[in-house]
Design a protein around this motif. Structure first.
Motif, PDB file in Angstrom:
ATOM      1  N   ALA A  40      48.243   9.477  35.509  1.00 34.89           N
ATOM      2  CA  ALA A  40      48.971  10.250  36.523  1.00 34.89           C
ATOM      3  C   ALA A  40      48.069  11.323  37.121  1.00 34.89           C
ATOM      4  N   LEU A  41      47.267  11.956  36.294  1.00 34.36           N
ATOM      5  CA  LEU A  41      46.334  12.969  36.788  1.00 34.36           C
ATOM      6  C   LEU A  41      45.273  12.350  37.690  1.00 34.36           C
ATOM      7  N   GLU A  42      44.790  11.169  37.318  1.00 31.35           N
ATOM      8  CA  GLU A  42      43.781  10.486  38.145  1.00 31.35           C
ATOM      9  C   GLU A  42      44.344  10.184  39.531  1.00 31.35           C
ATOM     10  N   SER A  43      45.543   9.627  39.565  1.00 27.95           N
ATOM     11  CA  SER A  43      46.179   9.292  40.836  1.00 27.95           C
ATOM     12  C   SER A  43      46.483  10.555  41.644  1.00 27.95           C
ATOM     13  N   ALA A  48      45.482  14.575  46.008  1.00 27.79           N
ATOM     14  CA  ALA A  48      45.233  15.975  46.344  1.00 27.79           C
ATOM     15  C   ALA A  48      43.887  16.152  47.036  1.00 27.79           C
ATOM     16  N   TYR A  49      42.879  15.450  46.532  1.00 23.46           N
ATOM     17  CA  TYR A  49      41.536  15.541  47.130  1.00 23.46           C
ATOM     18  C   TYR A  49      41.536  14.978  48.550  1.00 23.46           C
ATOM     19  N   ARG A  50      42.147  13.826  48.722  1.00 30.27           N
ATOM     20  CA  ARG A  50      42.205  13.187  50.040  1.00 30.27           C
ATOM     21  C   ARG A  50      42.938  14.071  51.049  1.00 30.27           C
ATOM     22  N   ASP A  51      44.076  14.641  50.632  1.00 27.57           N
ATOM     23  CA  ASP A  51      44.850  15.494  51.531  1.00 27.57           C
ATOM     24  C   ASP A  51      44.078  16.751  51.909  1.00 27.57           C
ATOM     25  N   ARG A  52      43.378  17.323  50.928  1.00 25.19           N
ATOM     26  CA  ARG A  52      42.623  18.564  51.191  1.00 25.19           C
ATOM     27  C   ARG A  52      41.456  18.293  52.133  1.00 25.19           C
ATOM     28  N   CYS A  53      40.802  17.150  51.942  1.00 24.51           N
ATOM     29  CA  CYS A  53      39.691  16.787  52.830  1.00 24.51           C
ATOM     30  C   CYS A  53      40.174  16.594  54.260  1.00 24.51           C
ATOM     31  N   ARG A  54      41.364  16.042  54.398  1.00 23.64           N
ATOM     32  CA  ARG A  54      41.912  15.805  55.744  1.00 23.64           C
ATOM     33  C   ARG A  54      42.303  17.123  56.418  1.00 23.64           C
ATOM     34  N   LEU A  55      42.959  18.004  55.681  1.00 24.19           N
ATOM     35  CA  LEU A  55      43.436  19.260  56.250  1.00 24.19           C
ATOM     36  C   LEU A  55      42.340  20.306  56.376  1.00 24.19           C
ATOM     37  N   GLN A  77      47.090  21.492  42.823  1.00 22.97           N
ATOM     38  CA  GLN A  77      47.954  20.470  43.409  1.00 22.97           C
ATOM     39  C   GLN A  77      47.944  19.193  42.585  1.00 22.97           C
ATOM     40  N   THR A  78      46.803  18.862  41.980  1.00 22.02           N
ATOM     41  CA  THR A  78      46.726  17.690  41.107  1.00 22.02           C
ATOM     42  C   THR A  78      47.739  17.798  39.973  1.00 22.02           C
ATOM     43  N   PHE A  79      47.761  18.951  39.335  1.00 16.12           N
ATOM     44  CA  PHE A  79      48.698  19.129  38.216  1.00 16.12           C
ATOM     45  C   PHE A  79      50.139  19.219  38.691  1.00 16.12           C
ATOM     46  N   ARG A  80      50.356  19.828  39.853  1.00 20.11           N
ATOM     47  CA  ARG A  80      51.729  19.881  40.380  1.00 20.11           C
ATOM     48  C   ARG A  80      52.255  18.480  40.641  1.00 20.11           C
ATOM     49  N   LEU A  81      51.430  17.637  41.251  1.00 17.78           N
ATOM     50  CA  LEU A  81      51.850  16.260  41.530  1.00 17.78           C
ATOM     51  C   LEU A  81      52.093  15.481  40.244  1.00 17.78           C
ATOM     52  N   ALA A  82      51.407  15.891  39.167  1.00 14.20           N
ATOM     53  CA  ALA A  82      51.580  15.220  37.869  1.00 14.20           C
ATOM     54  C   ALA A  82      52.705  15.843  37.048  1.00 14.20           C
ATOM     55  N   GLY A  83      53.400  16.831  37.616  1.00 16.40           N
ATOM     56  CA  GLY A  83      54.590  17.377  36.968  1.00 16.40           C
ATOM     57  C   GLY A  83      54.476  18.757  36.360  1.00 16.40           C
ATOM     58  N   PRO A  92      44.946  29.803  35.612  1.00 17.49           N
ATOM     59  CA  PRO A  92      43.827  29.819  34.651  1.00 17.49           C
ATOM     60  C   PRO A  92      43.293  28.422  34.338  1.00 17.49           C
ATOM     61  N   LEU A  93      44.158  27.417  34.370  1.00 17.17           N
ATOM     62  CA  LEU A  93      43.734  26.045  34.122  1.00 17.17           C
ATOM     63  C   LEU A  93      42.775  25.580  35.221  1.00 17.17           C
ATOM     64  N   ALA A  94      43.151  25.847  36.462  1.00 20.74           N
ATOM     65  CA  ALA A  94      42.306  25.454  37.592  1.00 20.74           C
ATOM     66  C   ALA A  94      40.972  26.194  37.555  1.00 20.74           C
ATOM     67  N   GLU A  95      41.004  27.463  37.221  1.00 13.64           N
ATOM     68  CA  GLU A  95      39.776  28.258  37.183  1.00 13.64           C
ATOM     69  C   GLU A  95      38.839  27.771  36.082  1.00 13.64           C
ATOM     70  N   LYS A  96      39.395  27.428  34.927  1.00 18.46           N
ATOM     71  CA  LYS A  96      38.570  26.936  33.822  1.00 18.46           C
ATOM     72  C   LYS A  96      37.902  25.607  34.190  1.00 18.46           C
ATOM     73  N   LEU A  97      38.661  24.709  34.810  1.00 24.80           N
ATOM     74  CA  LEU A  97      38.092  23.425  35.198  1.00 24.80           C
ATOM     75  C   LEU A  97      37.029  23.613  36.278  1.00 24.80           C
ATOM     76  N   TYR A  98      37.262  24.514  37.207  1.00 34.88           N
ATOM     77  CA  TYR A  98      36.253  24.788  38.234  1.00 34.88           C
ATOM     78  C   TYR A  98      34.946  25.243  37.585  1.00 34.88           C
ATOM     79  N   GLN A  99      35.039  26.147  36.638  1.00 38.74           N
ATOM     80  CA  GLN A  99      33.840  26.656  35.967  1.00 38.74           C
ATOM     81  C   GLN A  99      33.166  25.568  35.129  1.00 38.74           C
ATOM     82  N   ASP A 100      33.962  24.761  34.435  1.00 37.73           N
ATOM     83  CA  ASP A 100      33.382  23.719  33.595  1.00 37.73           C
ATOM     84  C   ASP A 100      32.668  22.652  34.416  1.00 37.73           C
ATOM     85  N   PHE A 101      33.198  22.341  35.595  1.00 39.20           N
ATOM     86  CA  PHE A 101      32.545  21.366  36.458  1.00 39.20           C
ATOM     87  C   PHE A 101      31.298  21.940  37.123  1.00 39.20           C
TER      88      PHE A 101
END
Length: 237
Positions: A40-43, A48-55, A77-83, A92-101
């Motif tokens: 679900a997260l992958e999808s 989310a990535y496709r929509d952000r690139c378009r907008l 948005q990825t996590f929101r779409l996944a529930g 904080p989840l988004a910020e941690k993943l941004y830093q880890d990547f």
């Protein structure tokens, strides 16, 4: 004209993700007590990535956004779409993943890439990166110990335009101090790498990772990176 500059795409040409995005996001969520399905997260990420690139193309730079903000919005948005809807968790989840990547934690060098970069450098070529990546790329290349191969790294964030816009290739040629006929580009995307570089007047090689394309000249295609140096030797003499 003698070849003097070789430019490289990065993602899926020199570096790849260690695991699919959905699995990496799931692991970070699990560490915070959240159970979210990786598929679900992958999808959701792809949407989310496709929509952000378009907008907001190229990290929304022309619309006053930063790449940092852009990625935080994609992850949230990825996590929101996944529930997952709790804002106190998402930020904080988004910020941690941004830093880890931004680190080598989630990236690995493709097999053979180090050896081929070294071999191409030994041909006397100046080498550089042209990538639709954000400002984190230089740190990532440094952490995986590839940065020393390149004279410069030109990201779409730094250039202000993204492949396949020819402007990013023109900027790279200017930085490299060579005309288009003296440069070649290698990457895995037909439109962004192969076709765009050719339209900019450069040579280009399409990395197909074992696949074939009957519509391209065979000497324009490499199925593995180790096929590149032999193609270049005649052009640097």
């Amino acid at each position: 004209m003698q070849l003097r500059l070789l430019t490289w795409d990065v993602k899926d040409t020199l570096l790849r993700l260690r695991l699919p995005v959905g699995q990496q996001y799931q692991a970070e969520a699990r560490s915070r007590g959240l159970q979210v399905d990786s598929a679900a997260l992958e999808s959701s990420f792809r949407q989310a990535y496709r929509d952000r690139c378009r907008l907001f193309p190229n990290y929304g730079l022309s619309q006053g956004m930063t790449s940092h903000r852009w990625w935080l919005d994609v992850v949230s948005q990825t996590f929101r779409l996944a529930g997952v809807q709790d804002k106190k968790i998402l930020q904080p989840l988004a910020e941690k993943l941004y830093q880890d990547f931004s680190t080598a934690k989630y990236w690995e060098v493709l097999p053979g890439a180090r050896e081929v970069l070294k071999e191409c450098g030994e041909l006397g070529l100046k080498m550089a990166v042209i990538s639709n990546f954000d400002r984190r790329l230089e740190d990532i290349l440094r952490q995986v110990d590839l940065d020393g191969h390149f004279d410069f790294v030109l990201t779409s964030e730094r250039a202000g335009v993204a492949k396949p816009d020819l402007g990013i290739f023109h900027k790279a040629l200017k930085l490299g101090g060579v005309p288009p006929q003296g440069a070649a580009h290698v990457g895995d995307d037909y439109v962004n790498d192969y076709k765009a570089a050719r339209e900019a007047g450069m040579l280009s090689f399409l990395l197909l990772q074992g696949r074939l394309r009957d519509d391209l000249p065979p000497d324009h295609v490499i199925q593995s990176l180790d096929q590149l140096p032999p193609r270049l030797r005649g052009a640097v003499k």
